[in-house]
Every structure is written in structure tokens, then in C-alpha cells.
Design a protein around this motif. Structure first.
Motif, PDB file in Angstrom:
ATOM      1  N   GLN A 198       0.839  -1.206   0.000  1.00 43.86           N
ATOM      2  CA  GLN A 198       0.000   0.000   0.000  1.00 43.86           C
ATOM      3  C   GLN A 198       0.871   1.253   0.000  1.00 43.86           C
ATOM      4  O   GLN A 198       0.575   2.221  -0.705  1.00 43.86           O
ATOM      5  CB  GLN A 198      -0.934   0.002   1.205  1.00 43.86           C
ATOM      6  N   LEU A 199       1.951   1.228   0.777  1.00 42.78           N
ATOM      7  CA  LEU A 199       2.877   2.365   0.791  1.00 42.78           C
ATOM      8  C   LEU A 199       3.516   2.569  -0.588  1.00 42.78           C
ATOM      9  O   LEU A 199       3.623   3.701  -1.071  1.00 42.78           O
ATOM     10  CB  LEU A 199       3.972   2.159   1.840  1.00 42.78           C
ATOM     11  N   GLU A 219      -6.988  14.442  -2.192  1.00 43.46           N
ATOM     12  CA  GLU A 219      -6.656  13.019  -2.152  1.00 43.46           C
ATOM     13  C   GLU A 219      -5.219  12.827  -1.671  1.00 43.46           C
ATOM     14  O   GLU A 219      -4.915  11.877  -0.956  1.00 43.46           O
ATOM     15  CB  GLU A 219      -6.856  12.384  -3.529  1.00 43.46           C
ATOM     16  N   MET A 220      -4.334  13.734  -2.030  1.00 42.30           N
ATOM     17  CA  MET A 220      -2.943  13.659  -1.579  1.00 42.30           C
ATOM     18  C   MET A 220      -2.884  13.726  -0.055  1.00 42.30           C
ATOM     19  O   MET A 220      -2.173  12.956   0.580  1.00 42.30           O
ATOM     20  CB  MET A 220      -2.118  14.795  -2.182  1.00 42.30           C
ATOM     21  N   SER A 221      -3.671  14.608   0.530  1.00 48.36           N
ATOM     22  CA  SER A 221      -3.708  14.747   1.979  1.00 48.36           C
ATOM     23  C   SER A 221      -4.188  13.442   2.628  1.00 48.36           C
ATOM     24  O   SER A 221      -3.593  12.964   3.592  1.00 48.36           O
ATOM     25  CB  SER A 221      -4.632  15.903   2.374  1.00 48.36           C
ATOM     26  N   LYS A 222      -5.243  12.845   2.069  1.00 43.65           N
ATOM     27  CA  LYS A 222      -5.762  11.578   2.600  1.00 43.65           C
ATOM     28  C   LYS A 222      -4.708  10.471   2.491  1.00 43.65           C
ATOM     29  O   LYS A 222      -4.524   9.687   3.417  1.00 43.65           O
ATOM     30  CB  LYS A 222      -7.014  11.151   1.835  1.00 43.65           C
ATOM     31  N   GLN A 223      -4.044  10.413   1.340  1.00 44.30           N
ATOM     32  CA  GLN A 223      -3.057   9.369   1.120  1.00 44.30           C
ATOM     33  C   GLN A 223      -1.839   9.536   2.024  1.00 44.30           C
ATOM     34  O   GLN A 223      -1.267   8.557   2.491  1.00 44.30           O
ATOM     35  CB  GLN A 223      -2.641   9.325  -0.357  1.00 44.30           C
ATOM     36  N   LEU A 224      -1.451  10.774   2.269  1.00 51.27           N
ATOM     37  CA  LEU A 224      -0.315  11.014   3.170  1.00 51.27           C
ATOM     38  C   LEU A 224      -0.650  10.602   4.601  1.00 51.27           C
ATOM     39  O   LEU A 224       0.183  10.041   5.305  1.00 51.27           O
ATOM     40  CB  LEU A 224       0.123  12.472   3.104  1.00 51.27           C
ATOM     41  N   LYS A 281       1.701   6.817  -6.855  1.00 43.37           N
ATOM     42  CA  LYS A 281       0.700   7.834  -7.206  1.00 43.37           C
ATOM     43  C   LYS A 281       1.234   9.248  -6.975  1.00 43.37           C
ATOM     44  O   LYS A 281       0.974  10.148  -7.775  1.00 43.37           O
ATOM     45  CB  LYS A 281      -0.583   7.611  -6.417  1.00 43.37           C
ATOM     46  N   LEU A 282       1.959   9.432  -5.881  1.00 42.01           N
ATOM     47  CA  LEU A 282       2.530  10.750  -5.597  1.00 42.01           C
ATOM     48  C   LEU A 282       3.559  11.131  -6.659  1.00 42.01           C
ATOM     49  O   LEU A 282       3.577  12.268  -7.139  1.00 42.01           O
ATOM     50  CB  LEU A 282       3.177  10.769  -4.213  1.00 42.01           C
ATOM     51  N   GLU A 283       4.403  10.178  -7.031  1.00 43.69           N
ATOM     52  CA  GLU A 283       5.452  10.459  -8.009  1.00 43.69           C
ATOM     53  C   GLU A 283       4.899  10.733  -9.397  1.00 43.69           C
ATOM     54  O   GLU A 283       5.486  11.487 -10.165  1.00 43.69           O
ATOM     55  CB  GLU A 283       6.451   9.297  -8.060  1.00 43.69           C
ATOM     56  N   SER A 284       3.739  10.139  -9.723  1.00 41.15           N
ATOM     57  CA  SER A 284       3.170  10.328 -11.055  1.00 41.15           C
ATOM     58  C   SER A 284       2.131  11.454 -11.087  1.00 41.15           C
ATOM     59  O   SER A 284       1.450  11.640 -12.098  1.00 41.15           O
ATOM     60  CB  SER A 284       2.550   9.025 -11.549  1.00 41.15           C
ATOM     61  N   ASN A 285       2.011  12.172  -9.971  1.00 42.73           N
ATOM     62  CA  ASN A 285       1.066  13.301  -9.876  1.00 42.73           C
ATOM     63  C   ASN A 285      -0.370  12.897 -10.191  1.00 42.73           C
ATOM     64  O   ASN A 285      -1.117  13.666 -10.789  1.00 42.73           O
ATOM     65  CB  ASN A 285       1.511  14.453 -10.786  1.00 42.73           C
ATOM     66  N   GLU A 286      -0.761  11.691  -9.770  1.00 41.62           N
ATOM     67  CA  GLU A 286      -2.119  11.196 -10.015  1.00 41.62           C
ATOM     68  C   GLU A 286      -3.143  11.767  -9.028  1.00 41.62           C
ATOM     69  O   GLU A 286      -4.335  11.613  -9.245  1.00 41.62           O
ATOM     70  CB  GLU A 286      -2.166   9.668  -9.896  1.00 41.62           C
TER      71      GLU A 286
END
Length: 63
Positions: free
Chosen positions: A13-14, A30-35, A20-25
């Protein structure tokens, strides 16, 4: 996040989050949730590694 998440699942999952972060998806929300999710996964992995290390040390001490 379920407490039954295995170490290997957490690592996968990490890796997915990093990809996703590296590919700017991700958009900013959503970035905040994923972090936040990544932070929880890192803690889970660290706790599992610490627990395993303690168990190994106990086993080695008993030999």
C-alpha cells in the motif's frame, strides 16, 4: 485501517501511494488523505518490526 493488515500488505500500500505521488495522479485533497494513510502504514510497519525484533532478542537471550 484494519488492525489485521499484514506487514507485506502495508508495504504494498505504501509503494502504491508513493507511485501515485510520483506520477502526480492525486489532487490536493486526495494527496492529503493518502499522506495520512501512509503515516498510519509507516507506524504499523515500524511497530511490527519493533515487536519482531523484541521477540528475536528474547529468543536469542534464552539460548
Amino acid at each position: 485501517m484494519a488492525t489485521e493488515t499484514k506487514y507485506e500488505q502495508a508495504i504494498r500500500q505504501l509503494e502504491d501511494i508513493v507511485e501515485k505521488l510520483e506520477s502526480n495522479e492525486l489532487d490536493i485533497d486526495e494527496m492529503s488523505k493518502q499522506l495520512k494513510k501512509a503515516q498510519q502504514l509507516i507506524k504499523l510497519c515500524k511497530d511490527r518490526l519493533t515487536k519482531t525484533d523484541e521477540e528475536i532478542q528474547k529468543l536469542l537471550a534464552n539460548e
